[in-house]
Design a protein around this motif. Structure first.
Motif, PDB file in Angstrom:
ATOM      1  N   TRP A 288      17.493  -9.165  -2.034  1.00 36.44           N
ATOM      2  CA  TRP A 288      16.449  -8.542  -1.224  1.00 36.44           C
ATOM      3  C   TRP A 288      15.874  -7.309  -1.935  1.00 36.44           C
ATOM      4  O   TRP A 288      14.647  -7.138  -2.001  1.00 36.44           O
ATOM      5  CB  TRP A 288      16.993  -8.130   0.145  1.00 36.44           C
ATOM      6  CG  TRP A 288      15.881  -7.663   1.038  1.00 36.44           C
ATOM      7  CD1 TRP A 288      15.140  -8.423   1.898  1.00 36.44           C
ATOM      8  CD2 TRP A 288      15.340  -6.338   1.126  1.00 36.44           C
ATOM      9  NE1 TRP A 288      14.179  -7.650   2.515  1.00 36.44           N
ATOM     10  CE2 TRP A 288      14.275  -6.372   2.056  1.00 36.44           C
ATOM     11  CE3 TRP A 288      15.657  -5.131   0.504  1.00 36.44           C
ATOM     12  CZ2 TRP A 288      13.535  -5.240   2.393  1.00 36.44           C
ATOM     13  CZ3 TRP A 288      14.915  -4.000   0.817  1.00 36.44           C
ATOM     14  CH2 TRP A 288      13.861  -4.058   1.764  1.00 36.44           C
ATOM     15  N   TYR A 289      16.741  -6.445  -2.460  1.00 37.47           N
ATOM     16  CA  TYR A 289      16.255  -5.235  -3.125  1.00 37.47           C
ATOM     17  C   TYR A 289      15.474  -5.566  -4.396  1.00 37.47           C
ATOM     18  O   TYR A 289      14.483  -4.896  -4.724  1.00 37.47           O
ATOM     19  CB  TYR A 289      17.416  -4.289  -3.447  1.00 37.47           C
ATOM     20  CG  TYR A 289      17.823  -3.422  -2.279  1.00 37.47           C
ATOM     21  CD1 TYR A 289      17.057  -2.308  -1.923  1.00 37.47           C
ATOM     22  CD2 TYR A 289      18.958  -3.699  -1.521  1.00 37.47           C
ATOM     23  CE1 TYR A 289      17.416  -1.501  -0.855  1.00 37.47           C
ATOM     24  CE2 TYR A 289      19.325  -2.902  -0.451  1.00 37.47           C
ATOM     25  CZ  TYR A 289      18.556  -1.799  -0.121  1.00 37.47           C
ATOM     26  OH  TYR A 289      18.905  -1.008   0.942  1.00 37.47           O
ATOM     27  N   ASP A 292      12.056  -6.682  -3.249  1.00 38.20           N
ATOM     28  CA  ASP A 292      11.252  -5.559  -2.789  1.00 38.20           C
ATOM     29  C   ASP A 292      10.728  -4.732  -3.964  1.00 38.20           C
ATOM     30  O   ASP A 292       9.586  -4.250  -3.939  1.00 38.20           O
ATOM     31  CB  ASP A 292      12.081  -4.678  -1.856  1.00 38.20           C
ATOM     32  CG  ASP A 292      11.229  -3.711  -1.054  1.00 38.20           C
ATOM     33  OD1 ASP A 292      10.315  -4.170  -0.352  1.00 38.20           O
ATOM     34  OD2 ASP A 292      11.470  -2.493  -1.141  1.00 38.20           O
ATOM     35  N   LYS A 295       7.943  -6.628  -5.717  1.00 38.59           N
ATOM     36  CA  LYS A 295       6.715  -6.465  -4.924  1.00 38.59           C
ATOM     37  C   LYS A 295       5.980  -5.199  -5.333  1.00 38.59           C
ATOM     38  O   LYS A 295       4.775  -5.225  -5.620  1.00 38.59           O
ATOM     39  CB  LYS A 295       7.064  -6.406  -3.439  1.00 38.59           C
ATOM     40  CG  LYS A 295       5.898  -6.036  -2.529  1.00 38.59           C
ATOM     41  CD  LYS A 295       6.385  -5.420  -1.227  1.00 38.59           C
ATOM     42  CE  LYS A 295       6.946  -4.024  -1.449  1.00 38.59           C
ATOM     43  NZ  LYS A 295       7.441  -3.397  -0.209  1.00 38.59           N
ATOM     44  N   GLU A 296       6.697  -4.082  -5.350  1.00 37.34           N
ATOM     45  CA  GLU A 296       6.033  -2.819  -5.696  1.00 37.34           C
ATOM     46  C   GLU A 296       5.560  -2.816  -7.144  1.00 37.34           C
ATOM     47  O   GLU A 296       4.476  -2.298  -7.448  1.00 37.34           O
ATOM     48  CB  GLU A 296       6.967  -1.634  -5.441  1.00 37.34           C
ATOM     49  CG  GLU A 296       7.084  -1.292  -3.979  1.00 37.34           C
ATOM     50  CD  GLU A 296       7.705   0.065  -3.726  1.00 37.34           C
ATOM     51  OE1 GLU A 296       7.328   0.698  -2.734  1.00 37.34           O
ATOM     52  OE2 GLU A 296       8.570   0.488  -4.506  1.00 37.34           O
ATOM     53  N   GLY A 365       5.756  -8.248   2.743  1.00 38.10           N
ATOM     54  CA  GLY A 365       6.279  -8.130   1.387  1.00 38.10           C
ATOM     55  C   GLY A 365       6.177  -9.367   0.527  1.00 38.10           C
ATOM     56  O   GLY A 365       6.780  -9.439  -0.546  1.00 38.10           O
ATOM     57  N   GLN A 401       3.303  -4.450   4.904  1.00 38.41           N
ATOM     58  CA  GLN A 401       3.737  -3.523   3.862  1.00 38.41           C
ATOM     59  C   GLN A 401       2.606  -3.173   2.903  1.00 38.41           C
ATOM     60  O   GLN A 401       2.773  -2.340   2.021  1.00 38.41           O
ATOM     61  CB  GLN A 401       4.919  -4.110   3.095  1.00 38.41           C
ATOM     62  CG  GLN A 401       6.170  -4.238   3.955  1.00 38.41           C
ATOM     63  CD  GLN A 401       7.353  -4.807   3.192  1.00 38.41           C
ATOM     64  OE1 GLN A 401       7.282  -5.059   1.989  1.00 38.41           O
ATOM     65  NE2 GLN A 401       8.458  -5.001   3.876  1.00 38.41           N
TER      66      GLN A 401
END
Length: 419
Positions: A288-289, A292, A295-296, A365, A401
């Motif tokens: 998950w991290y 994320d 994504k950024e 996300g 997001q």
């Protein structure tokens, strides 16, 4: 679609952010720490989507626009209920614990989160199909939030861009302590997403309408509360850099120095093997991290492209590897063990990842899946991604997001590539 891009100078050609500079009085919501009033913006501000994507989107198929960019009646009805005054608008958020696993017990938290998500959906559909009825509903909903000073009574944890004000988090090892710092950061991120969607898709709708001044005054109070962007890290819109970039643009200032720092530091945070600093090492939450962080990273690279900042070739290669790390880990959790076993701020369970999402049904996300597919059409993992995300029940039209459905834009642009 007429979206205005960055104010920048490149090869002697000026691409100016067109704004109508109407000075207005200080809002009554609170003290104004800005030295000068922020001008009223009556043109869209697009700081994420580069011109090549917009061009390909314009050539994309109508079938794909309907498939990836159509809002649901439930979302329209929810936003309409706020526009008509039938739903209560929260004045503050208070009660999150440090672990943020008690959202269901925080008054108005779930309702606000849903509003942000559904607003991103309606704004996207209205922009894609130039639907004035939906634009009106979205604009009036934001106007109602602004008129009532929605969320402005939430405690601020900053003063002049610095975190302070006695706010706390993680005062107990288990994270069950009440955290006004989490209340604050959650609200700030929510409202910044509303700002992203508003400036991208609504700022030029009925440009002379006095509601824009009310909305922009309200948003300005939250911009003043943002933490200053000075250190790039994953989380909180890449260390508060996204809202800082938008803030400069709405003041008709160039954000290029911010974008260059964001890209330079990002290059150090994505490793050659595709793992992400302090993210792919998060034990049984590593998948998950990692997702994320990718994504950024993907969104930050698109921001740099939109700003005309050159992307280091090695960063593109590393992001290709990062995509592979995620997809391989999605199908085989044990493939992440080499990083996850470091258990950075986490618990490690060999071969196990806490990630239950179907990629096609993620409401937030997911935009990087569509960005990766568009930017890497020949990458070995792109077909695997496409098989999962380009289904009829996709969620590309929404992304709470981001503030609008970035996935919708890239999904349609993919069908316009090479035309």
């Amino acid at each position: 679609m007429g979206c205005v891009t960055f104010f920048l100078q490149r090869e002697g050609v000026s691409m100016r952010l067109i704004v109508l500079l109407l000075l207005f009085s200080t809002s009554s919501y609170g003290a104004n720490f800005n030295k000068k009033p922020v001008p009223l913006v009556n043109e869209p501000i697009n700081f994420i989507v580069p011109s090549d994507v917009l061009s390909d989107f314009a050539k994309g198929s109508d079938v794909d626009k309907m498939k990836f960019c159509s809002t649901s009646s439930n979302s329209i009805n929810l936003i309409r209920s706020y526009a008509s005054g039938n739903k209560e608008i929260p004045q503050l958020i208070k009660g999150y614990n440090s672990r943020m696993d008690n959202g269901q017990d925080v008054p108005f938290a779930d309702e606000t989160d849903l509003f942000i998500l559904r607003m991103s959906e309606v704004v996207t559909d209205a922009w894609v199909f130039n639907d004035n009825e939906k634009k009106e509903i979205a604009l009036e909903a934001l106007h109602q939030w602004a008129l009532q000073g929605g969320l402005l009574k939430t405690k601020s944890c900053t003063r002049n861009g610095m975190l302070d004000q006695g706010c706390t988090e993680w005062t107990q090892p288990g994270g069950q302590d009440l955290s006004d710092k989490k209340d604050f950061s959650t609200v700030q991120m929510w409202v910044m997403k509303l700002a992203n969607g508003y400036y991208f898709g609504l700022a030029d709708f009925k440009a002379g309408d006095p509601r824009h001044k009310v909305i922009q005054n309200w948003l300005n109070e939250f911009f003043k509360r943002n933490k200053k962007a000075n250190k790039v890290y994953f989380g909180l819109d890449h260390g508060w850099f996204y809202p800082a970039i938008l803030d400069r643009l709405r003041q008709s200032k160039s954000p290029k120095s911010l974008v260059k720092k964001l890209l330079k530091d990002l290059d150090k945070q994505v490793y050659d093997d595709g793992s992400m600093k302090d993210r792919t090492t998060r034990g049984n939450k590593a998948l998950w991290y990692h997702h994320d962080a990718v994504k950024e990273a993907m969104v930050s690279i698109e921001i740099a492209k939109a700003a005309g900042v050159e992307i280091p070739p090695r960063l593109n290669d590393k992001m290709s590897n990062a995509g592979a790390v995620f997809v391989n880990g999605y199908f085989d959790h044990s493939s992440l063990d080499r990083w996850a076993k470091k258990a950075h701020n986490a618990v490690y369970e060999p071969g196990k990842q806490d990630f239950r999402n179907k990629l096609n049904r993620m409401p937030n996300g997911h935009s990087w899946f569509y960005i990766f597919s568009y930017r890497n059409p020949n990458d070995p993992i792109t077909k695997q991604l496409d098989d999962m995300i380009r289904q009829a029940d996709n969620q590309a039209v929404k992304d709470g997001q981001i503030g609008f459905g970035l996935g919708c834009i890239y999904a349609v642009a993919k069908s316009g590539q090479g035309l």
